[in-house]
Enzyme design. Structure first.
Site, mmCIF file in Angstrom:
data_model
loop_
_atom_site.group_PDB
_atom_site.id
_atom_site.type_symbol
_atom_site.label_atom_id
_atom_site.label_comp_id
_atom_site.label_asym_id
_atom_site.label_seq_id
_atom_site.Cartn_x
_atom_site.Cartn_y
_atom_site.Cartn_z
ATOM 1 N N GLY A 110 -20.880 6.594 -0.737
ATOM 2 C CA GLY A 110 -19.957 6.900 -1.760
ATOM 3 C C GLY A 110 -19.791 6.036 -3.013
ATOM 4 N N GLY A 124 -22.651 5.106 4.561
ATOM 5 C CA GLY A 124 -21.785 5.577 3.484
ATOM 6 C C GLY A 124 -22.407 5.461 2.090
ATOM 7 N N VAL A 130 -18.826 3.003 -3.623
ATOM 8 C CA VAL A 130 -19.382 1.612 -3.433
ATOM 9 C C VAL A 130 -20.646 1.770 -2.767
ATOM 10 C CG1 VAL A 130 -18.829 -0.555 -2.325
ATOM 11 C CG2 VAL A 130 -16.831 0.706 -2.812
ATOM 12 N N LYS A 141 0.842 -1.084 0.181
ATOM 13 C CA LYS A 141 0.029 -0.079 -0.039
ATOM 14 C C LYS A 141 0.892 1.414 0.066
ATOM 15 C CE LYS A 141 -4.399 0.974 0.534
ATOM 16 N NZ LYS A 141 -5.715 0.505 0.079
HETATM 17 P P1 NAD Z 1 -15.916 6.958 -0.991
HETATM 18 O O1 NAD Z 1 -14.879 8.086 -0.400
HETATM 19 O O2 NAD Z 1 -16.385 7.374 -2.518
HETATM 20 O O3 NAD Z 1 -17.339 7.049 -0.096
HETATM 21 C C1 NAD Z 1 -17.365 7.149 1.364
HETATM 22 C C2 NAD Z 1 -18.699 7.774 1.592
HETATM 23 O O4 NAD Z 1 -18.690 7.562 3.288
HETATM 24 C C3 NAD Z 1 -18.724 9.230 1.589
HETATM 25 O O5 NAD Z 1 -19.907 9.352 0.772
HETATM 26 C C4 NAD Z 1 -18.624 9.917 2.933
HETATM 27 O O6 NAD Z 1 -19.220 11.214 2.866
HETATM 28 C C5 NAD Z 1 -19.057 8.817 3.811
HETATM 29 N N1 NAD Z 1 -18.783 8.956 5.075
HETATM 30 C C6 NAD Z 1 -17.760 9.432 5.617
HETATM 31 N N2 NAD Z 1 -17.799 9.533 7.082
HETATM 32 C C7 NAD Z 1 -19.080 8.841 7.456
HETATM 33 C C8 NAD Z 1 -19.854 8.650 8.487
HETATM 34 N N3 NAD Z 1 -19.370 8.946 9.718
HETATM 35 N N4 NAD Z 1 -21.212 8.207 8.348
HETATM 36 C C9 NAD Z 1 -21.601 7.985 7.160
HETATM 37 N N5 NAD Z 1 -21.188 8.176 6.161
HETATM 38 C C10 NAD Z 1 -19.848 8.682 6.100
HETATM 39 O O7 NAD Z 1 -15.399 5.665 -0.614
HETATM 40 P P2 NAD Z 1 -15.771 4.287 -1.237
HETATM 41 O O8 NAD Z 1 -14.658 3.916 -2.432
HETATM 42 O O9 NAD Z 1 -16.859 4.059 -1.702
HETATM 43 O O10 NAD Z 1 -15.152 3.185 -0.281
HETATM 44 C C11 NAD Z 1 -16.027 2.782 0.843
HETATM 45 C C12 NAD Z 1 -15.205 1.975 1.889
HETATM 46 O O11 NAD Z 1 -14.975 0.781 1.241
HETATM 47 C C13 NAD Z 1 -13.935 2.662 2.340
HETATM 48 O O12 NAD Z 1 -13.800 2.255 3.472
HETATM 49 C C14 NAD Z 1 -12.829 2.010 1.406
HETATM 50 O O13 NAD Z 1 -11.546 1.886 1.928
HETATM 51 C C15 NAD Z 1 -13.729 0.457 1.290
HETATM 52 N N6 NAD Z 1 -13.270 -0.289 -0.069
HETATM 53 C C16 NAD Z 1 -13.457 0.450 -1.310
HETATM 54 C C17 NAD Z 1 -13.112 -0.308 -2.463
HETATM 55 C C18 NAD Z 1 -13.256 0.182 -3.678
HETATM 56 O O14 NAD Z 1 -13.195 -0.451 -4.773
HETATM 57 N N7 NAD Z 1 -13.710 1.545 -3.711
HETATM 58 C C19 NAD Z 1 -12.587 -1.334 -2.301
HETATM 59 C C20 NAD Z 1 -12.324 -2.110 -0.808
HETATM 60 C C21 NAD Z 1 -12.499 -1.420 0.145
#
Ligand code: NAD
Length: 357
Positions: free
Chosen positions: A184, A182, A186, A82
């Site tokens: 975002g 959340g 995903v 990472k």
């Molecule tokens: P992202 O940044 O697009 O979305 C995260 C969302 O969480 C945002 O909308 C943010 O406003 C919201 N958020 C932050 N704090 C919050 C809280 N206290 N309560 C509610 N919502 C809150 O991230 P993502 O790419 O959708 O990833 C989401 C999670 O999945 C992360 O932990 C990431 O590490 C994990 N993940 C993502 C992927 C991927 O392919 N994107 C793969 C493996 C793991």
């Protein structure tokens, strides 16, 4: 002064830790290779406003180790690594900084592949790729895999159905109350799939626009960020932050099943046992959220769609196996998953590992 790369002594159990600094572009970054037992290390690059270098170093170590476990169980022929860039992605990111980071990745000569993570987009990765062949998650080209999030969401959705069958006796989600924390990349994609499958959604996000969007598109109920653990639900899908499952929240949660994308959901491993003791099925995050790295692995290995599809389906099969062993041995799903990782790594190292009972 040009890019300066310092090889630091990593903690026991880690292979490499490098610190990269480029004063001209403002780059301050760590790259960690936890393990190359299963293949070259792969894991995203996170750009975050760390309070200090220690916090960035701690984060890269934790995340790299998590990638070893994720990649081992996903069967993608990749080790764990990472990188983190210290800075505010909204203010401090520049093409020069990304290029300097690309040169740091290239310095590792293919021992580490980087991709998107929080704060880094496919467009940013394209700039990184101008300096190194070891940047993936690119859009276009013969094998470009682009944004991994839709594949992560699909893997989580398939696992959630396996979990529902295990807990409720059927994977039909019609009318099931699912809270998505959340919305975002995903979380929103997962919410869409759940809505399509007939689930009754509750959504929560610090971003009110995302909440309003989900409410309107999926007829979702909404829930304040501080009310999540007291809401009534059948299934909890954490897709925001890590560390949300604590001894306290594990006792409060009304869900019988937890399945979401967020990395490092357990504040400590003991929480997994507390959940098991309450009869709550927790599906280990690093198993269910492997869809993204599977997509990226297809690009690294220059494989076709069938490579990705087979491994994506394998995530749900792995979860079935973990639930079965957990029920049979009365051990937490996390402990079972960790032992399976140890076994894969031991096999890769050509050693026999004695698993504790
Ligand atoms: P992202 O940044 O697009 O979305 C995260 C969302 O969480 C945002 O909308 C943010 O406003 C919201 N958020 C932050 N704090 C919050 C809280 N206290 N309560 C509610 N919502 C809150 O991230 P993502 O790419 O959708 O990833 C989401 C999670 O999945 C992360 O932990 C990431 O590490 C994990 N993940 C993502 C992927 C991927 O392919 N994107 C793969 C493996 C793991």
């Amino acid at each position: 002064m040009p890019l300066v790369i310092t090889e630091e002594t990593p903690p026991d159990g880690y292979e490499r830790l490098i610190f990269a600094r480029d004063d001209e572009s403002g780059l301050i970054a760590y790259i960690c290779i936890h393990s190359t037992l299963c293949g070259p290390a792969a894991g995203g690059c996170r750009m975050w406003r760390y309070d200090n270098l220690d916090a960035a170093r701690t984060d890269v170590l934790r995340l790299a180790q998590g990638m070893t476990a994720k990649n081992a169980l996903a069967g993608v022929g990749l080790g764990g690594g990472k990188s983190v860039i210290v800075g505010d992605a909204a203010k401090d990111k520049s093409a020069d900084l990304l290029r300097a980071f690309g040169r740091a990745v290239d310095h590792l000569g293919g021992q580490y592949y980087t991709a998107e993570d929080v704060g880094i987009s496919p467009a940013d990765m394209k700039i990184v790729s101008e300096e190194t062949a070891f940047a993936v998650g690119l859009e276009g080209g013969d094998h470009g895999s682009g944004d991994p999030s839709p594949f992560t969401a699909e893997g989580v959705f398939q696992c959630l159905k396996v979990g529902a069958r295990n807990v409720f006796g059927r994977d039909d989600l019609t009318g099931r109350r699912v809270l998505v924390q959340g919305l975002g990349h995903v979380g929103m994609s997962l919410a869409e799939k759940l809505h399509g499958a007939g689930a009754s959604l509750i959504v929560s996000d610090i971003n009110q626009n995302a909440v309003n969007d989900a409410r309107d598109r999926f007829r979702a109920d909404t829930c304040g960020v501080d009310e999540v653990f007291d809401a009534q639900m059948d299934i909890f899908a954490p897709c925001a932050l890590g560390g949300i499952l604590t001894m306290d929240t594990a006792q409060r949660l009304s869900a019988q099943l937890i399945c979401g994308a967020a990395n490092n959901q357990l504040a400590e491993d003991a929480v997994a046992e507390a959940l098991r003791a309450r009869g709550v099925r927790y599906l280990p995050d690093y198993v269910v959220n492997a869809g993204g790295i599977i997509s990226v692995a297809g690009e690294i290995h220059k494989a076709g769609d069938s490579y990705r599809e087979a491994r994506l389906a394998g995530i749900a099969t792995r979860i079935e196996e973990i639930l079965e062993i957990s029920a049979k041995t009365q051990r937490s799903t996390t402990r079972v998953a960790n032992e399976l990782v140890d076994q894969v790594l031991a096999d890769a190292a050509g050693t026999n590992l004695e698993l504790t009972a």
